[in-house]
Design a protein around this motif. Structure first.
Motif, PDB file in Angstrom:
ATOM      1  N   LEU A 149       0.810  -1.217   0.000  1.00  0.00           N
ATOM      2  CA  LEU A 149       0.000   0.000   0.000  1.00  0.00           C
ATOM      3  C   LEU A 149       0.842   1.265   0.000  1.00  0.00           C
ATOM      4  O   LEU A 149       0.518   2.244  -0.675  1.00  0.00           O
ATOM      5  CB  LEU A 149      -0.934   0.006   1.221  1.00  0.00           C
ATOM      6  N   PHE A 150       1.932   1.260   0.777  1.00  0.00           N
ATOM      7  CA  PHE A 150       2.732   2.476   0.914  1.00  0.00           C
ATOM      8  C   PHE A 150       4.187   2.292   0.503  1.00  0.00           C
ATOM      9  O   PHE A 150       5.030   3.118   0.839  1.00  0.00           O
ATOM     10  CB  PHE A 150       2.670   2.959   2.369  1.00  0.00           C
ATOM     11  N   ASP A 151       4.468   1.207  -0.210  1.00  0.00           N
ATOM     12  CA  ASP A 151       5.824   0.910  -0.636  1.00  0.00           C
ATOM     13  C   ASP A 151       6.752   0.975   0.579  1.00  0.00           C
ATOM     14  O   ASP A 151       6.496   0.332   1.575  1.00  0.00           O
ATOM     15  CB  ASP A 151       6.263   1.870  -1.743  1.00  0.00           C
ATOM     16  N   PHE A 152       7.792   1.776   0.528  1.00  0.00           N
ATOM     17  CA  PHE A 152       8.704   1.863   1.672  1.00  0.00           C
ATOM     18  C   PHE A 152       8.519   3.182   2.432  1.00  0.00           C
ATOM     19  O   PHE A 152       9.354   3.575   3.226  1.00  0.00           O
ATOM     20  CB  PHE A 152      10.155   1.721   1.209  1.00  0.00           C
ATOM     21  N   GLN A 153       7.389   3.836   2.189  1.00  0.00           N
ATOM     22  CA  GLN A 153       7.141   5.104   2.867  1.00  0.00           C
ATOM     23  C   GLN A 153       6.974   4.926   4.370  1.00  0.00           C
ATOM     24  O   GLN A 153       7.225   5.850   5.148  1.00  0.00           O
ATOM     25  CB  GLN A 153       5.881   5.761   2.302  1.00  0.00           C
ATOM     26  N   LEU A 154       6.541   3.735   4.794  1.00  0.00           N
ATOM     27  CA  LEU A 154       6.317   3.505   6.219  1.00  0.00           C
ATOM     28  C   LEU A 154       7.610   3.600   7.020  1.00  0.00           C
ATOM     29  O   LEU A 154       7.594   3.815   8.231  1.00  0.00           O
ATOM     30  CB  LEU A 154       5.686   2.121   6.433  1.00  0.00           C
ATOM     31  N   LEU A 155       8.754   3.426   6.341  1.00  0.00           N
ATOM     32  CA  LEU A 155      10.039   3.490   7.022  1.00  0.00           C
ATOM     33  C   LEU A 155      10.647   4.893   6.972  1.00  0.00           C
ATOM     34  O   LEU A 155      11.681   5.145   7.570  1.00  0.00           O
ATOM     35  CB  LEU A 155      11.021   2.497   6.388  1.00  0.00           C
ATOM     36  N   GLN A 156       9.977   5.801   6.258  1.00  0.00           N
ATOM     37  CA  GLN A 156      10.524   7.143   6.070  1.00  0.00           C
ATOM     38  C   GLN A 156       9.719   8.148   6.902  1.00  0.00           C
ATOM     39  O   GLN A 156       8.921   8.916   6.382  1.00  0.00           O
ATOM     40  CB  GLN A 156      10.500   7.509   4.588  1.00  0.00           C
ATOM     41  N   PHE A 157       9.921   8.130   8.203  1.00  0.00           N
ATOM     42  CA  PHE A 157       9.111   8.959   9.091  1.00  0.00           C
ATOM     43  C   PHE A 157       9.452  10.445   8.970  1.00  0.00           C
ATOM     44  O   PHE A 157       8.690  11.285   9.425  1.00  0.00           O
ATOM     45  CB  PHE A 157       9.302   8.506  10.544  1.00  0.00           C
ATOM     46  N   ASP A 158      10.605  10.778   8.377  1.00  0.00           N
ATOM     47  CA  ASP A 158      11.005  12.173   8.257  1.00  0.00           C
ATOM     48  C   ASP A 158      10.551  12.792   6.940  1.00  0.00           C
ATOM     49  O   ASP A 158      10.839  13.948   6.660  1.00  0.00           O
ATOM     50  CB  ASP A 158      12.530  12.299   8.372  1.00  0.00           C
ATOM     51  N   LYS A 159       9.820  12.018   6.122  1.00  0.00           N
ATOM     52  CA  LYS A 159       9.369  12.521   4.830  1.00  0.00           C
ATOM     53  C   LYS A 159       7.846  12.430   4.743  1.00  0.00           C
ATOM     54  O   LYS A 159       7.237  11.554   5.355  1.00  0.00           O
ATOM     55  CB  LYS A 159      10.002  11.714   3.694  1.00  0.00           C
ATOM     56  N   PRO A 160       7.228  13.341   3.992  1.00  0.00           N
ATOM     57  CA  PRO A 160       5.766  13.275   3.842  1.00  0.00           C
ATOM     58  C   PRO A 160       5.354  12.012   3.081  1.00  0.00           C
ATOM     59  O   PRO A 160       6.036  11.579   2.165  1.00  0.00           O
ATOM     60  CB  PRO A 160       5.452  14.542   3.031  1.00  0.00           C
ATOM     61  N   ILE A 161       4.240  11.438   3.495  1.00  0.00           N
ATOM     62  CA  ILE A 161       3.753  10.209   2.880  1.00  0.00           C
ATOM     63  C   ILE A 161       2.528  10.519   2.033  1.00  0.00           C
ATOM     64  O   ILE A 161       1.611  11.220   2.468  1.00  0.00           O
ATOM     65  CB  ILE A 161       3.404   9.158   3.951  1.00  0.00           C
ATOM     66  N   THR A 162       2.515  10.020   0.837  1.00  0.00           N
ATOM     67  CA  THR A 162       1.395  10.230  -0.064  1.00  0.00           C
ATOM     68  C   THR A 162       0.347   9.139   0.142  1.00  0.00           C
ATOM     69  O   THR A 162       0.528   8.213   0.930  1.00  0.00           O
ATOM     70  CB  THR A 162       1.880  10.205  -1.521  1.00  0.00           C
ATOM     71  N   ASN A 163      -0.758   9.272  -0.566  1.00  0.00           N
ATOM     72  CA  ASN A 163      -1.818   8.283  -0.466  1.00  0.00           C
ATOM     73  C   ASN A 163      -1.310   6.901  -0.882  1.00  0.00           C
ATOM     74  O   ASN A 163      -0.381   6.772  -1.675  1.00  0.00           O
ATOM     75  CB  ASN A 163      -3.005   8.679  -1.351  1.00  0.00           C
ATOM     76  N   GLY A 164      -1.950   5.864  -0.329  1.00  0.00           N
ATOM     77  CA  GLY A 164      -1.529   4.500  -0.621  1.00  0.00           C
ATOM     78  C   GLY A 164      -2.057   4.007  -1.961  1.00  0.00           C
ATOM     79  O   GLY A 164      -3.126   4.404  -2.414  1.00  0.00           O
ATOM     80  N   VAL A 165      -1.284   3.132  -2.587  1.00  0.00           N
ATOM     81  CA  VAL A 165      -1.661   2.567  -3.886  1.00  0.00           C
ATOM     82  C   VAL A 165      -1.286   1.096  -3.907  1.00  0.00           C
ATOM     83  O   VAL A 165      -0.196   0.720  -3.464  1.00  0.00           O
ATOM     84  CB  VAL A 165      -0.941   3.286  -5.049  1.00  0.00           C
ATOM     85  N   MET A 166      -2.201   0.257  -4.409  1.00  0.00           N
ATOM     86  CA  MET A 166      -1.876  -1.148  -4.612  1.00  0.00           C
ATOM     87  C   MET A 166      -2.157  -1.503  -6.068  1.00  0.00           C
ATOM     88  O   MET A 166      -3.253  -1.233  -6.578  1.00  0.00           O
ATOM     89  CB  MET A 166      -2.669  -2.063  -3.677  1.00  0.00           C
TER      90      MET A 166
END
Length: 326
Positions: free
Chosen positions: A124-141
């Motif tokens: 859903l979020f690729d590796f964004q879940l590990l990047q807490f210091d960066k803004p996260i976009t909407n999830g995509v599958m």
């Protein structure tokens, strides 16, 4: 939406939950009789009909939401149902009677559920879940990710089939009749219509209260579609077979993640969900890990541990409504 419309849609949402509950029960009962009459083994019936039947409400709601452009409800329903299964249903059952576990249930099924839940988070979020210091976009599958989930389900079920495992399901051995045919048709119609009705009525209620589709899906809709699992657990509890509940709930969670969401991602490409999904997915991963830890500690889930699971789920609901409304 005016207040009169709210008064109409709340009863419709409750009616849809009843339709989903009874419909899935009719499907499992009647289809199991036909399958047994045709010489299909209890193992195969348990792996297919019972698993699909108890997840029929989640399936109907998720697919209906996908086809009507409500992707947030389609995903949040599955995420919320899995949390509800482990938090309220499993936790509630264990609060009455400690539930014994086994190494196979922990190391095979429990660890597999952890892996699948983490995999879905990254899908859903690729590796964004590990990047807490960066803004996260909407999830995509994507479609291939959905196909991967479905493939994992097929591999898992095939493994269980060839290992000849006891699924702990009680399969009816009564003789099938023409009435069961009508019951099967009525059950399927009830689940399909109930799923569509729940999506529409819940969305309307959510808009009235200023609550997002994700919040209403991960709470109210999720609890409603978990009615068959709740009924099964209560029945097992009353019969003194509380241990049956944990295997059924883990199996249901696996089928929801792999089968239902896998198919949803294939039908809707790409499957987009809002940013609100991030915290719920993290919550689901932590909940699964906690349950497996409880299963491993002393090889049972104690009454205190079960009570704590219920409290965690209720606190999460309060957080969802108070923190994410609007």
């Amino acid at each position: 939406m005016d207040f009169n419309s709210l008064l109409i849609n709340i009863p419709l949402a409750l009616l849809s939950i009843v339709l989903l509950w009874k419909g899935s029960d009719w499907v499992v009962t009647s289809a199991s009789k036909f399958a047994h009459a045709w010489g299909i083994s209890d193992l195969v019936i348990g792996l297919t009909i019972v698993a699909i039947g108890t997840s029929a409400p989640e399936f109907a709601v998720t697919i209906s939401a996908v086809l009507t452009g409500k992707a947030d409800i389609s995903v949040s329903n599955i995420v919320g149902s899995n949390i509800f299964n482990l938090g309220v249903i499993l936790g509630g059952t264990a609060s009455f009677y400690a539930i014994a576990t086994t190494p196979k249930l922990v190391y095979r099924d429990g660890f597999f559920l952890i892996g699948v839940t983490i995999l879905l988070s990254f899908f859903l979020f690729d590796f964004q879940l590990l990047q807490f210091d960066k803004p996260i976009t909407n999830g995509v599958m994507t479609r291939w990710e959905g196909a991967t989930l479905l493939t994992l389900l097929i591999v898992y079920m095939t493994y269980l089939f060839f290992k000849r495992e006891d699924l702990g399901e009680e399969i009816s051995h009564e003789k099938a009749s023409w009435k069961d045919g009508l019951l099967l048709i009525a059950g399927l119609a009830s689940v399909v219509y109930g799923g569509h009705l729940l999506v529409e009525s819940a969305s309307t209620v959510a808009r009235f209260f200023g609550v997002s589709d994700w919040v209403i899906g991960v709470t109210i809709v999720a609890a409603g579609t978990s009615a068959p699992e709740l009924a099964t657990s209560i029945t097992a509890l009353l019969r003194g077979k509380s241990g049956m509940a944990i295997g059924n709930l883990i199996g249901s969670d696996l089928f929801n993640l792999l089968g239902v969401l896998g198919l949803a991602a294939i039908l809707k490409h790409p499957l987009n969900v809002s940013l609100e999904a991030r915290s719920s997915m993290i919550m689901l991963v932590l909940m699964v890990m906690l349950v497996v830890y409880f299963m491993r500690s002393g090889w049972k889930i104690t009454r205190l541990q079960g009570f704590s699971l219920v409290i965690i789920n209720l606190v999460r609901w309060v957080f969802d409504f108070m923190g994410k409304a609007g």
